[in-house]
Write a protein that holds these residues in place. Structure first.
Motif, short mmCIF file in Angstrom:
data_model
loop_
_atom_site.label_atom_id
_atom_site.label_comp_id
_atom_site.label_asym_id
_atom_site.label_seq_id
_atom_site.Cartn_x
_atom_site.Cartn_y
_atom_site.Cartn_z
N TRP A 180 -28.75 -21.77 5.55
CA TRP A 180 -30.07 -22.37 4.73
C TRP A 180 -31.15 -22.16 5.69
O TRP A 180 -32.36 -22.14 5.25
CB TRP A 180 -30.13 -23.60 4.30
CG TRP A 180 -28.89 -23.84 3.48
CD1 TRP A 180 -27.66 -24.63 3.75
CD2 TRP A 180 -28.75 -23.35 2.10
NE1 TRP A 180 -26.69 -24.35 2.74
CE2 TRP A 180 -27.12 -23.77 1.69
CE3 TRP A 180 -29.36 -22.55 1.36
CZ2 TRP A 180 -26.59 -23.47 0.35
CZ3 TRP A 180 -28.78 -21.92 0.12
CH2 TRP A 180 -27.52 -22.43 -0.06
N THR A 181 -31.13 -22.20 7.08
CA THR A 181 -32.27 -22.30 8.17
C THR A 181 -32.08 -21.26 8.93
O THR A 181 -31.14 -21.23 9.84
CB THR A 181 -32.41 -23.56 8.65
OG1 THR A 181 -32.57 -24.58 7.61
CG2 THR A 181 -33.69 -23.53 9.74
N SER A 182 -33.11 -20.26 9.00
CA SER A 182 -32.79 -18.96 9.98
C SER A 182 -34.34 -18.91 10.46
O SER A 182 -35.38 -19.16 10.01
CB SER A 182 -32.34 -17.66 9.03
OG SER A 182 -33.21 -17.53 8.20
N PHE A 183 -34.07 -17.85 11.46
CA PHE A 183 -35.21 -17.08 12.35
C PHE A 183 -35.19 -15.67 12.53
O PHE A 183 -33.82 -15.52 12.87
CB PHE A 183 -35.68 -18.18 13.63
CG PHE A 183 -36.62 -17.55 14.57
CD1 PHE A 183 -37.89 -16.92 13.96
CD2 PHE A 183 -36.53 -17.74 15.78
CE1 PHE A 183 -39.01 -16.77 14.89
CE2 PHE A 183 -37.33 -17.18 16.76
CZ PHE A 183 -38.68 -16.88 16.33
N SER A 184 -35.86 -15.04 12.19
CA SER A 184 -35.72 -13.45 12.50
C SER A 184 -36.96 -12.77 13.01
O SER A 184 -37.93 -13.41 12.66
CB SER A 184 -35.04 -12.95 11.03
OG SER A 184 -35.82 -12.89 10.12
N GLY A 185 -36.71 -11.62 13.49
CA GLY A 185 -38.09 -11.13 13.77
C GLY A 185 -37.58 -9.56 14.37
O GLY A 185 -36.46 -9.15 14.71
N PHE A 186 -38.71 -8.52 14.22
CA PHE A 186 -38.22 -7.25 14.79
C PHE A 186 -39.53 -6.61 15.02
O PHE A 186 -40.65 -7.21 14.85
CB PHE A 186 -37.55 -6.53 13.82
CG PHE A 186 -38.52 -6.43 12.34
CD1 PHE A 186 -39.36 -5.45 12.12
CD2 PHE A 186 -38.22 -7.08 11.41
CE1 PHE A 186 -40.14 -5.35 10.99
CE2 PHE A 186 -38.96 -7.17 10.33
CZ PHE A 186 -39.96 -6.06 9.99
N GLU A 187 -39.43 -5.75 16.26
CA GLU A 187 -40.61 -4.75 16.43
C GLU A 187 -40.97 -3.95 15.41
O GLU A 187 -40.25 -3.13 14.88
CB GLU A 187 -40.19 -4.20 17.70
CG GLU A 187 -41.21 -3.32 18.61
CD GLU A 187 -40.56 -2.72 19.74
OE1 GLU A 187 -41.46 -2.01 20.46
OE2 GLU A 187 -39.42 -2.98 20.09
N THR A 188 -42.48 -3.64 15.13
CA THR A 188 -42.81 -2.64 14.22
C THR A 188 -43.10 -1.34 14.63
O THR A 188 -43.14 -1.29 15.77
CB THR A 188 -44.06 -3.41 13.46
OG1 THR A 188 -45.05 -3.67 14.40
CG2 THR A 188 -43.75 -4.66 12.75
#
Length: 188
Positions: A180-188
């Protein structure tokens, strides 16, 4: 009649000669264009490392989620998303809940929280200790029959070695964990 026929044949031969000669010039022009294009590709290959990931390098990307519910964090406590599902480039540190950029560039981040009915769980994204300017206000409305999800996104300009994380922006909020609780990211 023979003269007219002969002059037509001569005209056609002359036309073919002119067209063929023009094609030869066009072919030479195409050859020059082809060499120029190859030269430009060579320049791109030589300069591929100038601040951007070349096609051979992996760009960083991650997805992590909470292992256990959070209920008594103090203001500005870092949310540590311990369960790592994706960590291309190893930029995310699950022990500290912090993403560190490998190179200068623009990065996209997203985080989602699920707040218990009757509770709040506002969070914010932080770059090197300073709030970026985007918050996520999870509020479990007392008049609802359901827990309330909240998602926020941010595009952050980062330098090599910059650090980003999510922190609580109030004391004592309540947030559910697991998927239910997440953190994500990526280089564009």
């Amino acid at each position: 009649m023979q003269v007219a026929c002969l002059s037509r044949i001569l005209f056609i031969c002359l036309a073919l000669f002119v067209v063929n000669d023009a094609k030869k010039d066009q072919c030479c022009a195409n050859d020059v264009l082809h060499k120029s294009i190859n030269y430009q590709f060579d320049l791109i290959d030589e300069n591929a490392g100038c601040g951007r990931a070349s096609s051979g390098e992996d760009k960083t990307a991650f997805l992590a989620r909470l292992e256990k519910n959070l209920s008594s964090l103090s203001k500005h406590s870092t949310l540590i998303f311990q369960t790592v599902l994706t960590n291309v480039g190893d930029g995310y540190n699950p022990s500290h809940g912090v993403f560190t950029s490998k190179r200068k560039g623009a990065y996209f981040f997203s985080w989602t929280t699920l707040t218990k009915i009757g509770n709040m769980f506002p969070t914010e994204i932080v770059l090197n200790g300073n709030q970026v300017g985007v918050r996520n206000h999870g509020y479990g409305n007392r008049h609802s029959d359901h827990n309330q999800p909240s998602t926020q996104n941010a595009v952050v300009a980062m330098q090599k070695g910059d650090r980003v994380w999510i922190r609580a922006s109030i004391d004592n909020g309540y947030c559910f964990a697991d998927q239910w609780t997440s953190f994500s990211g990526f280089e564009t």
